[in-house]
Every structure is written in structure tokens, then in C-alpha cells.
Motif scaffolding. Sequence first.
Motif, PDB file in Angstrom:
ATOM      1  N   ASP A  37      87.200  35.239  80.138  1.00 58.28           N
ATOM      2  CA  ASP A  37      87.087  35.594  78.730  1.00 58.28           C
ATOM      3  C   ASP A  37      88.345  35.145  77.990  1.00 58.28           C
ATOM      4  N   ASP A  38      88.388  35.449  76.729  1.00 58.19           N
ATOM      5  CA  ASP A  38      89.482  35.086  75.837  1.00 58.19           C
ATOM      6  C   ASP A  38      90.854  35.481  76.410  1.00 58.19           C
ATOM      7  N   GLU A  39      90.968  36.701  76.887  1.00 54.01           N
ATOM      8  CA  GLU A  39      92.250  37.193  77.410  1.00 54.01           C
ATOM      9  C   GLU A  39      92.688  36.423  78.660  1.00 54.01           C
ATOM     10  N   GLU A  40      91.747  36.129  79.526  1.00 57.06           N
ATOM     11  CA  GLU A  40      92.055  35.386  80.754  1.00 57.06           C
ATOM     12  C   GLU A  40      92.532  33.974  80.405  1.00 57.06           C
ATOM     13  N   ILE A  41      91.884  33.354  79.429  1.00 57.41           N
ATOM     14  CA  ILE A  41      92.291  32.010  78.981  1.00 57.41           C
ATOM     15  C   ILE A  41      93.730  32.065  78.458  1.00 57.41           C
ATOM     16  N   LYS A  42      93.997  32.998  77.554  1.00 60.07           N
ATOM     17  CA  LYS A  42      95.346  33.122  76.964  1.00 60.07           C
ATOM     18  C   LYS A  42      96.406  33.316  78.047  1.00 60.07           C
ATOM     19  N   LYS A  43      96.082  34.116  79.043  1.00 57.26           N
ATOM     20  CA  LYS A  43      97.032  34.427  80.111  1.00 57.26           C
ATOM     21  C   LYS A  43      97.423  33.181  80.919  1.00 57.26           C
ATOM     22  N   HIS A  44      96.513  32.208  81.019  1.00 59.59           N
ATOM     23  CA  HIS A  44      96.747  31.059  81.898  1.00 59.59           C
ATOM     24  C   HIS A  44      97.000  29.730  81.181  1.00 59.59           C
ATOM     25  N   LEU A  45      97.033  29.707  79.858  1.00 57.22           N
ATOM     26  CA  LEU A  45      97.162  28.438  79.134  1.00 57.22           C
ATOM     27  C   LEU A  45      98.385  27.619  79.526  1.00 57.22           C
ATOM     28  N   ASP A  46      99.465  28.269  79.897  1.00 59.52           N
ATOM     29  CA  ASP A  46     100.692  27.542  80.258  1.00 59.52           C
ATOM     30  C   ASP A  46     100.800  27.243  81.748  1.00 59.52           C
ATOM     31  N   ASP A  47      99.791  27.578  82.514  1.00 67.80           N
ATOM     32  CA  ASP A  47      99.803  27.354  83.958  1.00 67.80           C
ATOM     33  C   ASP A  47      99.465  25.885  84.250  1.00 67.80           C
ATOM     34  N   GLU A  48     100.430  25.148  84.744  1.00 68.63           N
ATOM     35  CA  GLU A  48     100.243  23.715  84.977  1.00 68.63           C
ATOM     36  C   GLU A  48      99.331  23.393  86.151  1.00 68.63           C
ATOM     37  N   SER A  49      98.967  24.409  86.928  1.00 66.74           N
ATOM     38  CA  SER A  49      98.041  24.158  88.030  1.00 66.74           C
ATOM     39  C   SER A  49      96.583  24.243  87.567  1.00 66.74           C
ATOM     40  N   ILE A  50      96.407  24.525  86.270  1.00 68.40           N
ATOM     41  CA  ILE A  50      95.063  24.646  85.701  1.00 68.40           C
ATOM     42  C   ILE A  50      94.869  23.580  84.630  1.00 68.40           C
ATOM     43  N   ALA A  51      93.754  22.857  84.725  1.00 67.78           N
ATOM     44  CA  ALA A  51      93.395  21.869  83.710  1.00 67.78           C
ATOM     45  C   ALA A  51      92.326  22.474  82.807  1.00 67.78           C
ATOM     46  N   PHE A  52      92.645  22.626  81.530  1.00 68.15           N
ATOM     47  CA  PHE A  52      91.683  23.105  80.544  1.00 68.15           C
ATOM     48  C   PHE A  52      91.032  21.888  79.910  1.00 68.15           C
ATOM     49  N   VAL A  53      89.713  21.915  79.772  1.00 72.40           N
ATOM     50  CA  VAL A  53      88.970  20.768  79.266  1.00 72.40           C
ATOM     51  C   VAL A  53      87.940  21.235  78.244  1.00 72.40           C
ATOM     52  N   ASP A  54      88.035  20.737  77.023  1.00 74.75           N
ATOM     53  CA  ASP A  54      87.068  21.037  75.977  1.00 74.75           C
ATOM     54  C   ASP A  54      85.945  20.005  76.084  1.00 74.75           C
ATOM     55  N   VAL A  55      84.719  20.447  76.311  1.00 73.19           N
ATOM     56  CA  VAL A  55      83.602  19.532  76.560  1.00 73.19           C
ATOM     57  C   VAL A  55      82.669  19.384  75.353  1.00 73.19           C
ATOM     58  N   ARG A  56      83.107  19.833  74.186  1.00 71.50           N
ATOM     59  CA  ARG A  56      82.273  19.724  72.986  1.00 71.50           C
ATOM     60  C   ARG A  56      82.279  18.284  72.455  1.00 71.50           C
ATOM     61  N   GLU A  57      81.571  18.071  71.384  1.00 75.01           N
ATOM     62  CA  GLU A  57      81.538  16.771  70.724  1.00 75.01           C
ATOM     63  C   GLU A  57      82.777  16.627  69.832  1.00 75.01           C
ATOM     64  N   PRO A  58      83.187  15.378  69.539  1.00 75.94           N
ATOM     65  CA  PRO A  58      84.403  15.170  68.753  1.00 75.94           C
ATOM     66  C   PRO A  58      84.442  15.913  67.418  1.00 75.94           C
ATOM     67  N   ASP A  59      83.330  15.971  66.683  1.00 77.90           N
ATOM     68  CA  ASP A  59      83.346  16.663  65.396  1.00 77.90           C
ATOM     69  C   ASP A  59      83.585  18.163  65.558  1.00 77.90           C
ATOM     70  N   GLU A  60      83.053  18.757  66.624  1.00 76.26           N
ATOM     71  CA  GLU A  60      83.282  20.179  66.888  1.00 76.26           C
ATOM     72  C   GLU A  60      84.745  20.423  67.228  1.00 76.26           C
ATOM     73  N   TYR A  61      85.295  19.559  68.074  1.00 78.84           N
ATOM     74  CA  TYR A  61      86.695  19.656  68.494  1.00 78.84           C
ATOM     75  C   TYR A  61      87.612  19.523  67.277  1.00 78.84           C
ATOM     76  N   ASP A  62      87.301  18.551  66.413  1.00 82.06           N
ATOM     77  CA  ASP A  62      88.130  18.315  65.224  1.00 82.06           C
ATOM     78  C   ASP A  62      88.146  19.516  64.282  1.00 82.06           C
ATOM     79  N   GLU A  63      87.029  20.258  64.248  1.00 83.13           N
ATOM     80  CA  GLU A  63      86.966  21.443  63.378  1.00 83.13           C
ATOM     81  C   GLU A  63      87.924  22.530  63.827  1.00 83.13           C
ATOM     82  N   GLY A  64      88.168  22.615  65.130  1.00 80.58           N
ATOM     83  CA  GLY A  64      89.102  23.615  65.632  1.00 80.58           C
ATOM     84  C   GLY A  64      89.016  23.742  67.138  1.00 80.58           C
ATOM     85  N   HIS A  65      90.168  23.603  67.785  1.00 81.08           N
ATOM     86  CA  HIS A  65      90.242  23.697  69.243  1.00 81.08           C
ATOM     87  C   HIS A  65      91.507  24.449  69.637  1.00 81.08           C
TER      88      HIS A  65
END
Length: 119
Positions: free
Chosen positions: A12-40
Motif C-alpha cells: 500500500d501507500d505506506e509500504e511504498i513510502k517506506k521503501h522508496l530510497d531502498d536501492e535494492s528495490i526497482a520501482f517501475v511505473d507501467v502506465r502510458e506516457p500521458d498518465e505518467y506526465d500528469e503525475g508520478h
Amino acid sequence: MRNEKDGIPQWDDEEIKKHLDDESIAFVDVREPDEYDEGHIPGVPLLPMGEIPEHIDRMDKDKTHVFICRSGGRSQKVARYANEQGLERAINFEGGMLSWKGETKSGEEKRVQETSDLY
């Protein structure tokens, strides 16, 4: 809160926030470019769902990959696909960007061209 759906861990949101700076984890946004551009989530690269198959064989199987989309549906499908392709630590962001309560950035920040752009 951690749970699992179809064998894929759900963060969930809290788990994501807790690990965003963890370099052993790759976060990947799989949306379309226009969705990503609106806010990521700042710092999270874009790799649209349709382009995952051309990168999957070069993704680091030793890393944890957290997939993000608008509501958690597409990212769940990508996480299951990634898991079937040997990425055993694939995770879905349950609720996706609709449930994100943190900072967002608009515009194209980081688009994956080469798999090395993920790491």
C-alpha cells in the motif's frame, strides 16, 4: 499493510513510502506516457506495460521490482507476468496512483529506453 493476491505481494501507500530510497528495490511505473506526465512518484521511471516484454529478460532477477499503475490492475498483471518470467520478487502497488498520498511530479522525468535505466 501487506497482503497477497494471486501469489503477488501487495504494497500500500505506506509500504511504498517506506521503501522508496531502498536501492535494492526497482520501482517501475507501467502506465502510458500521458498518465505518467500528469503525475508520478518522483524518481520512479516509466516503462509502459506494453514494453515490459522487450526488457524482462534483462531485468535484474536479484532485485525486488515494485510495479505501479493508476489503480493497481495493470501493475498486478505486470507483476504476475514478471514473476512467471523469473522475477521472483515482483510486487504490486495495490490501489496504484489513485491511492498515493505522497508527493508527485508532472512531466516526463525518466523514461526507460534501456533496461539499465531501471537501476
